[in-house]
Design a protein around this motif. Sequence first.
Motif, PDB file in Angstrom:
ATOM      1  N   ARG A  66       0.876  -1.163   0.000  1.00 41.90           N
ATOM      2  CA  ARG A  66       0.000   0.000   0.000  1.00 41.90           C
ATOM      3  C   ARG A  66       0.909   1.206   0.000  1.00 41.90           C
ATOM      4  NH1 ARG A  66      -4.186  -0.724   4.189  1.00 41.90           N
ATOM      5  NH2 ARG A  66      -4.319   1.530   3.988  1.00 41.90           N
ATOM      6  N   SER A  67       0.758   2.044  -1.012  1.00 42.90           N
ATOM      7  CA  SER A  67       1.683   3.160  -1.202  1.00 42.90           C
ATOM      8  C   SER A  67       1.941   3.912   0.107  1.00 42.90           C
ATOM      9  CB  SER A  67       1.091   4.116  -2.225  1.00 42.90           C
ATOM     10  OG  SER A  67       1.841   5.308  -2.231  1.00 42.90           O
ATOM     11  N   ARG A  68       3.197   4.147   0.378  1.00 44.35           N
ATOM     12  CA  ARG A  68       3.545   4.915   1.574  1.00 44.35           C
ATOM     13  C   ARG A  68       4.273   6.180   1.194  1.00 44.35           C
ATOM     14  NH1 ARG A  68       3.778   0.812   6.492  1.00 44.35           N
ATOM     15  NH2 ARG A  68       3.305   2.656   7.692  1.00 44.35           N
ATOM     16  N   LEU A  69       3.922   6.756   0.051  1.00 43.82           N
ATOM     17  CA  LEU A  69       4.479   8.069  -0.270  1.00 43.82           C
ATOM     18  C   LEU A  69       3.942   9.080   0.739  1.00 43.82           C
ATOM     19  CD1 LEU A  69       4.203   8.450  -4.121  1.00 43.82           C
ATOM     20  CD2 LEU A  69       6.241   8.091  -2.762  1.00 43.82           C
ATOM     21  N   ASN A  81       9.779  13.669  -1.498  1.00 45.78           N
ATOM     22  CA  ASN A  81       9.652  12.221  -1.377  1.00 45.78           C
ATOM     23  C   ASN A  81      10.915  11.515  -1.861  1.00 45.78           C
ATOM     24  OD1 ASN A  81       7.011  10.967  -0.432  1.00 45.78           O
ATOM     25  ND2 ASN A  81       6.330  12.735  -1.612  1.00 45.78           N
ATOM     26  N   LEU A  82      11.447  11.989  -2.992  1.00 42.68           N
ATOM     27  CA  LEU A  82      12.662  11.358  -3.497  1.00 42.68           C
ATOM     28  C   LEU A  82      13.816  11.556  -2.517  1.00 42.68           C
ATOM     29  CD1 LEU A  82      12.788  11.975  -7.330  1.00 42.68           C
ATOM     30  CD2 LEU A  82      11.896  10.067  -6.043  1.00 42.68           C
ATOM     31  N   ARG A  97       3.251   5.351  -8.157  1.00 46.80           N
ATOM     32  CA  ARG A  97       4.020   4.108  -8.029  1.00 46.80           C
ATOM     33  C   ARG A  97       5.428   4.299  -8.576  1.00 46.80           C
ATOM     34  NH1 ARG A  97       1.326  -0.482  -6.892  1.00 46.80           N
ATOM     35  NH2 ARG A  97       0.316   0.805  -5.381  1.00 46.80           N
ATOM     36  N   ARG A  98       5.513   5.027  -9.700  1.00 49.74           N
ATOM     37  CA  ARG A  98       6.843   5.298 -10.265  1.00 49.74           C
ATOM     38  C   ARG A  98       7.689   6.097  -9.289  1.00 49.74           C
ATOM     39  NH1 ARG A  98       4.182   6.698 -15.858  1.00 49.74           N
ATOM     40  NH2 ARG A  98       4.773   4.870 -17.082  1.00 49.74           N
ATOM     41  N   VAL A  99       7.061   7.122  -8.682  1.00 49.54           N
ATOM     42  CA  VAL A  99       7.824   7.942  -7.729  1.00 49.54           C
ATOM     43  C   VAL A  99       8.286   7.071  -6.573  1.00 49.54           C
ATOM     44  CG1 VAL A  99       7.639   9.827  -6.049  1.00 49.54           C
ATOM     45  CG2 VAL A  99       6.714  10.115  -8.336  1.00 49.54           C
ATOM     46  N   GLU A 100       7.429   6.133  -6.179  1.00 44.90           N
ATOM     47  CA  GLU A 100       7.815   5.259  -5.078  1.00 44.90           C
ATOM     48  C   GLU A 100       9.015   4.393  -5.450  1.00 44.90           C
ATOM     49  OE1 GLU A 100       4.500   3.091  -3.436  1.00 44.90           O
ATOM     50  OE2 GLU A 100       5.551   2.979  -1.524  1.00 44.90           O
TER      51      GLU A 100
END
Lengths: 257, 386
Positions: free
Chosen positions: A87-90, A99-100, A161-164
């Motif tokens: 589950r996305s955790r951004l 975030n990055l 999702r990509r950023v994650e």
Amino acid sequence: MNVLLDCSGLTVRFGGLTALNGLDLSLKQGETLGLIGPNGSGKTTFFNALTGLYRLSAGRVRFDGREVTGAAPQALYDAGIARTFQRSRLCLALSVFDNLMIGNHRRLSLGMAFNLLQRRSFEQELRAHETRARALLASFNPGLPDRLYDPAGELGMIDRRRVEVCRALIGEPKLLLLDEPSAGMTHDETHELMEDILATRERQPGLSVILIEHEMGVIERVSHRCAVLNFGEKICEGPYASVVSDPRVQEAYLGAE
Amino acid sequence: MSRDKPASILPALLLLLSAGIYAFLFLHAEQQWEVAVLAILGVAAILSAGRLGISGQVERSWRCSPVLLGWLAMIVAAALIYLLREDHFSLLMVATLLLYAMVCLGLNVQFGYAGVVNFAGAAFFGIGGYTAAMLAGHTATPHLLILAIAGLLSGLIGSLLVLPLLRTRGHYAALITIAFAILFRTFLEVNDLLGGPQGLKVPGISLLGWNFNDNIEIDDETQFSFYLAYALFSLVLFALAFLLVRRLERSWLGLSLDAVRIDETAASVFGFNVARWKILAFSLGNVLAGVAGAVYAMMTGFVAPASFTIAESLIFVSIIILGGVGNPIGILPAAALVVILPEKLQFIQEYRYLLFSAFVILILLFKPGGLLPRPLRRYFAHWGKA
């Protein structure tokens, strides 16, 4: 190729429940392992144990030639293990760039004086990280660098999702753990993401990946080798074709006749 | 980074000017209805500025030359203080506002950035005050040093709470700070050395031979209030604390605190030492509260347990919730609402806690980000999206 990760007898118990039972698994450098198994079979537990979130009840882990059994999450990150979450955790309220930079923690200079007083040097460091962040994002989606200073919560599902994945990659880990990257995405988006993973692997041939996935097409295309878990135990391991035809695997998914 | 259309500096200048005039009118208003109308106008202006995009315009304009505008803001504030030079009461309110706002800057680092709740703000404010009372009353320690010691001691005593705070989350952590606030007050009341329930007298600040408590004689007829010195001194301290907090937020330190607050699990997986960041934020916040408390005690000349109650701590917390959790700018209007309004509007004096509770509930219901919600991080004024 060298062995990067070597787990033997990994066991995680929660009270009376054994979530992971004596798992032996090893991974070479540059290899991609697909981890499959029915829900509740212990795949995510394995990731949580590898990243230090769960305490091992028994077993040993060697990573990159060092004993890391029982190490804290911070030490495992420093050793070179990065992950995404099912589950996305951004941090949705923070910008994509922030975030990055969370994933880039290893490279940030965190001294008080540097951050508060030496603002010129800080700006130089900031600029260098920004350049890297843009390049990494662009390799996933050329449109993403333009959204560097948008809140992550304003991105669509696949870009999140990509950023994650980028957040996990920007710290240049040796081992990338992807926990069901296609969860919640459409068929086309899953396909795009798979291409992204393949392209990443091509750019970084030394990167080892463990991929948890229910989408068998993804596993087939991406992984060199598969392992199947059921009730916390490894029931089968080998190339995709041999694993899916294994009767034990069919039994685990479909039940015994 | 993008550098398209350069914004004009005009909106920021207009804001400074109107804020200055507004503050002057507000402090000078004598009729109760004037105060009430001005207060309602002020809140309405802030809320509608957000709606109409004016605050965005002002923000962009401020980024054209933040250093110049920062100095201008200081000059406007100093001019306002100078205009009030003969008015003891207004100056006392301005100084109190600035010192309370400084405590809230500290709480903002703790709660707004690191997510560590602190319902004992008044206790740390009080530690600063009592330190000043003991040191200035019984030793010849230079007063600037006393302020530093007051801050350090407050941070140090706060570290007693660190262990239990690290082991708890959310409501439970809040309970620990509440327990500490109660303990602190009880400790003061039974401690004869610290004056018991009657409290202690505190000498005024004297810096480089200048005693802040003497009225400033200009000639036989004109005399400036001694609060002028305190108000200016508080302004300088607040500005320094503001600069510190602002830079903290605009650096990797602020990013780390945010990461820890938003998702401890993800932060630890990416190598953040959660405990270390929480300790840093909690201590820094308490240091700011301690310094402000020392100045406040030396200004009012008196400390007593009754000034450092849970109710006062709640005042601090409600200021940051009203202003906008995580936005240091929002603290100023919110502190004005909470500190100055009840003093000017006597008929609400008795109901002020009721009123603040209503404010806080309304804000949480209808504008959870506060009067001025926190914007995205911008590492430099010229950095990021225009």
